[in-house]
Design an enzyme around this catalytic site. Structure first.
Site, PDB file in Angstrom:
ATOM      1  N   LYS A  79       1.354  -2.870   8.951  1.00  0.00           N
ATOM      2  CA  LYS A  79       2.467  -1.851   9.067  1.00  0.00           C
ATOM      3  C   LYS A  79       3.981  -2.564   9.530  1.00  0.00           C
ATOM      4  O   LYS A  79       3.987  -3.097  10.571  1.00  0.00           O
ATOM      5  CB  LYS A  79       2.166  -0.614   9.914  1.00  0.00           C
ATOM      6  CG  LYS A  79       3.463   0.428   9.765  1.00  0.00           C
ATOM      7  CD  LYS A  79       4.560   0.207  10.649  1.00  0.00           C
ATOM      8  CE  LYS A  79       5.826   1.250  10.438  1.00  0.00           C
ATOM      9  NZ  LYS A  79       5.280   2.530  10.776  1.00  0.00           N
TER      10      LYS A  79
ATOM     11  N   GLY B  21       7.339   4.570   3.925  1.00  0.00           N
ATOM     12  CA  GLY B  21       7.506   5.680   4.655  1.00  0.00           C
ATOM     13  C   GLY B  21       8.767   5.715   5.314  1.00  0.00           C
ATOM     14  O   GLY B  21       9.642   4.626   5.300  1.00  0.00           O
ATOM     15  N   GLY B  22       9.242   6.635   6.111  1.00  0.00           N
ATOM     16  CA  GLY B  22      10.420   6.649   6.776  1.00  0.00           C
ATOM     17  C   GLY B  22      10.644   5.605   7.904  1.00  0.00           C
ATOM     18  O   GLY B  22      11.535   5.273   8.275  1.00  0.00           O
ATOM     19  N   MET B  23       9.305   5.223   8.300  1.00  0.00           N
ATOM     20  CA  MET B  23       9.364   4.197   9.531  1.00  0.00           C
ATOM     21  C   MET B  23       9.134   2.722   8.972  1.00  0.00           C
ATOM     22  O   MET B  23       9.550   1.879   9.836  1.00  0.00           O
ATOM     23  CB  MET B  23       8.338   4.473  10.517  1.00  0.00           C
ATOM     24  CG  MET B  23       8.562   5.816  11.268  1.00  0.00           C
ATOM     25  SD  MET B  23       7.088   6.404  12.369  1.00  0.00           S
ATOM     26  CE  MET B  23       5.710   6.598  11.119  1.00  0.00           C
TER      27      MET B  23
ATOM     28  N   VAL C 257       3.799  -0.472   4.354  1.00  0.00           N
ATOM     29  CA  VAL C 257       2.104  -0.977   4.753  1.00  0.00           C
ATOM     30  C   VAL C 257       1.811  -1.788   3.514  1.00  0.00           C
ATOM     31  O   VAL C 257       2.067  -1.538   2.364  1.00  0.00           O
ATOM     32  CB  VAL C 257       1.391   0.206   4.799  1.00  0.00           C
ATOM     33  CG1 VAL C 257      -0.018  -0.192   5.283  1.00  0.00           C
ATOM     34  CG2 VAL C 257       1.777   1.194   5.894  1.00  0.00           C
TER      35      VAL C 257
ATOM     36  N   ASP D 160       3.068  13.429  13.558  1.00  0.00           N
ATOM     37  CA  ASP D 160       3.091  13.373  12.099  1.00  0.00           C
ATOM     38  C   ASP D 160       1.949  13.660  11.364  1.00  0.00           C
ATOM     39  O   ASP D 160       1.740  12.994  10.584  1.00  0.00           O
ATOM     40  CB  ASP D 160       3.757  12.143  11.751  1.00  0.00           C
ATOM     41  CG  ASP D 160       4.414  12.013  10.309  1.00  0.00           C
ATOM     42  OD1 ASP D 160       4.810  13.208   9.839  1.00  0.00           O
ATOM     43  OD2 ASP D 160       4.645  11.122   9.492  1.00  0.00           O
TER      44      ASP D 160
ATOM     45  N   LEU E  68       0.949  -1.292  -0.152  1.00  0.00           N
ATOM     46  CA  LEU E  68       0.004   0.074   0.141  1.00  0.00           C
ATOM     47  C   LEU E  68       0.911   1.227   0.049  1.00  0.00           C
ATOM     48  O   LEU E  68       0.374   2.115  -0.543  1.00  0.00           O
ATOM     49  CB  LEU E  68      -0.876   0.121   1.156  1.00  0.00           C
ATOM     50  CG  LEU E  68      -2.049  -1.068   1.163  1.00  0.00           C
ATOM     51  CD1 LEU E  68      -2.765  -0.876   2.687  1.00  0.00           C
ATOM     52  CD2 LEU E  68      -2.802  -0.865  -0.038  1.00  0.00           C
ATOM     53  N   GLY E  69       1.917   1.369   0.847  1.00  0.00           N
ATOM     54  CA  GLY E  69       2.774   2.406   0.773  1.00  0.00           C
ATOM     55  C   GLY E  69       4.058   2.274   1.459  1.00  0.00           C
ATOM     56  O   GLY E  69       4.366   1.385   2.074  1.00  0.00           O
TER      57      GLY E  69
END
Length: 541
Positions: free
Chosen positions: A44, A25-27, A30, A138, A22-23
């Site tokens: 996640k 990010g920096g962490m 997902v 965030d 799905l995506g």
């Protein structure tokens, strides 16, 4: 948005079959996955470099349990988590719908009614999470989903586990998106703790972006943007009316000058009553909700193609189709939900906020809002204020700073004492050096001695000795990382009184060393808690 699985992506995570990406990010990343019950979920997955950091795992577990404490009416369900998996992951309800960032990117700035709906939805969500002692940290358009059932804010809270992990604080890294960061996130010398007011600042930037299509502090680089946030007023050209005034207040440099999330809601509802936003005349038969979703990833959950044989039950189905009309209609129900959220608790409880420790009276535990129990205490920080309950609840009065208390160490049946030399010890609780008072600072506390012989350094704080041991001593009463403590309910002592864990976000859990005979702090990770405290009432301040 569907990104497709990549080589090396997992086929399964625990009991969950991975279907799509799905995506990112920096962490972490997902994934869309399917549960053993054939339910679509969002998983996640934390970046692999955190897998061997025990401090991070403890933080991650704590934040997951805190996420479960947000009121269920505004939270997409936290279904599962495995902090011990390599890498750790979190499983939450899958929410269908484009992000606000995606909508603005494709369609441009929103109309007045839609912006007002976004503002109300996000403010309602922040009111709920701040009330549970959680900070988003965030908030940005990519973390606001325009779902068929209403506005949903995602990706909150878990960022904290990353930001306060020692390997990040030592390198002065922060988690977040520069364009939506409050000034106190950059200026660590200001003395302002990063609390819920930072989310209010982000709310103002998000609403301004929705109305104008640009960030109010946008610069040519992240550094230029940060400097504008620190030194320049926001550019709110194109945003008018009562909403402009609220956004301007939310973007104040001083966090103390910003409204709370509840005050934002009051202002938004008042603006609607004055005709400050277009009013819908018809409801579309949907069941709108305002929800928080503690998942992560750069683009939110998005809306991938539906896997064969699965339905989108519980997620609305139609995605972006007709979202503008739906958003206008949904705004009416959001306003009703907001009114209920703001006023019903006041009518029922005399206007009091819930006790963040989960107790309803001294010595008696109350509901925690979660079926889960953290193996480490839940740290917190922030800036909303508390008020004691109208019913004379002694615990509420203690938490409001209106009662003197003993800090009774349950495991050794002794009480903390702070003599005039400032070296913390334990005693039988009979002397004036054993009396303390809690001073609320947001959702945290300073713990202050009321010993009249201590004119200086009367508050408890953390001191590092020559061997980097973290000791609890008397220090100046200023809200800093070393003097703010979270107090979370743990169990009961042998006298039936509620016992608490005392935690400092920066340095760890307050512990008693039976061998060295002193109080110190450490991060416990998965280790059991050895030291708890009873707050013993000793009369009015």
């Amino acid at each position: 948005m569907s990104n497709g699985l990549r080589p090396g992506d997992p086929a399964r995570l625990g009991a969950y079959e991975v279907l799509d990406r799905l995506g990112d990010g920096g962490m972490g990343s997902v994934f869309l996955a399917r549960s053993p019950q054939e339910r679509l979920v969002a998983v996640k997955v934390v970046r692999s470099e955190f897998s061997h950091d025990e401090e991070f795992r403890g933080r991650f577990r704590s934040e997951v349990n805190r996420a479960r404490q947000v009121p269920p009416f505004c939270t997409a369900e936290v279904l599962d988590a495995d902090p011990d998996h390599d890498p750790p992951y979190l499983v939450v309800e899958y929410v269908e719908g484009p992000s606000l960032a995606q909508v603005i990117r494709e369609r441009g700035p929103l109309g007045a009614a839609q912006v007002h709906s976004i503002a109300v939805g996000v403010a309602t969500a922040l009111t709920a999470i701040h009330g549970a002692g959680v900070i988003h940290r965030d908030l940005k358009p990519a973390n606001v989903l325009v779902a068929p059932g209403g506005i949903k804010v995602i990706d909150f809270g878990i960022a904290r586990a990353f930001e306060v992990t020692s390997q990040h604080t030592r390198t002065n890294q922060v988690v977040g998106t520069v364009s939506y960061m409050a000034p106190e996130r950059f200026d660590t010398t200001s003395g302002h703790p990063v609390g819920p007011a930072a989310d209010i600042f982000a709310w103002g930037a998000v609403v301004a972006h929705a109305a104008t299509g640009r960030n109010p502090f946008g610069g040519d680089s992240p550094t230029a943007t940060a400097m504008r946030i620190l030194t320049q007023p926001p550019d709110l050209t194109g945003l008018g009316g009562a909403l402009r005034e609220l956004v301007s207040r939310a973007l104040e440099k001083d966090p103390a000058a910003r409204p709370t999330a509840r005050e934002l809601l009051d202002g938004l509802l008042t603006a609607a009553d004055r005709g400050g936003a277009a009013r819908p005349v018809q409801l579309l038969g949907e069941t709108p909700t305002v929800a928080l979703l503690p998942a992560a990833g750069g683009g939110g959950q998005g809306r991938p193609p539906m896997p064969p044989g699965l339905s989108a039950a519980g997620h609305g189905g139609s995605g972006r189709r007709g979202w503008l009309a739906g958003l206008s209609a949904i705004s009416a129900v959001i306003v009703l939900l907001a009114l209920a959220f703001v006023f019903v608790p006041k009518l029922l409880n005399g206007g009091s906020k819930p006790d963040p420790t989960g107790s309803t009276a001294a010595g008696s535990p109350g509901p925690t809002g979660s079926a889960a129990t953290a193996s480490t205490p839940t740290p917190s920080s922030g800036t909303p204020t508390r008020s004691p309950s109208a019913g004379g609840d002694p615990t509420q009065a203690i938490l409001a700073g209106q009662r003197r208390i003993l800090l009774h160490v349950v495991e050794i049946d002794r009480d903390l004492s702070l003599p005039s030399d400032g070296e913390l010890g334990t005693g039988d609780g009979t002397g004036k050096d054993a009396l303390f008072v809690l001073e609320p600072v947001g959702v945290d506390y300073m713990i202050k001695s009321v010993n009249p012989e201590i004119a200086h350094r009367p508050c408890l704080g953390v001191k590092l000795d020559a061997k980097e041991n973290k000791l609890l001593v008397g220090t100046d009463c200023r809200p800093t990382a070393a003097t703010l403590f979270a107090i979370s309910r743990e169990a009961k002592d042998d006298k039936g009184r509620t016992s608490y864990v005392i935690t400092n976000d920066e340095y760890g859990v307050v512990q008693w060393s039976p061998t060295r005979k002193h109080i110190y702090l450490e991060f416990l990770g998965d280790a059991p808690i050895d030291t708890t405290f009873s707050l013993v009432d000793r009369g009015a301040v």
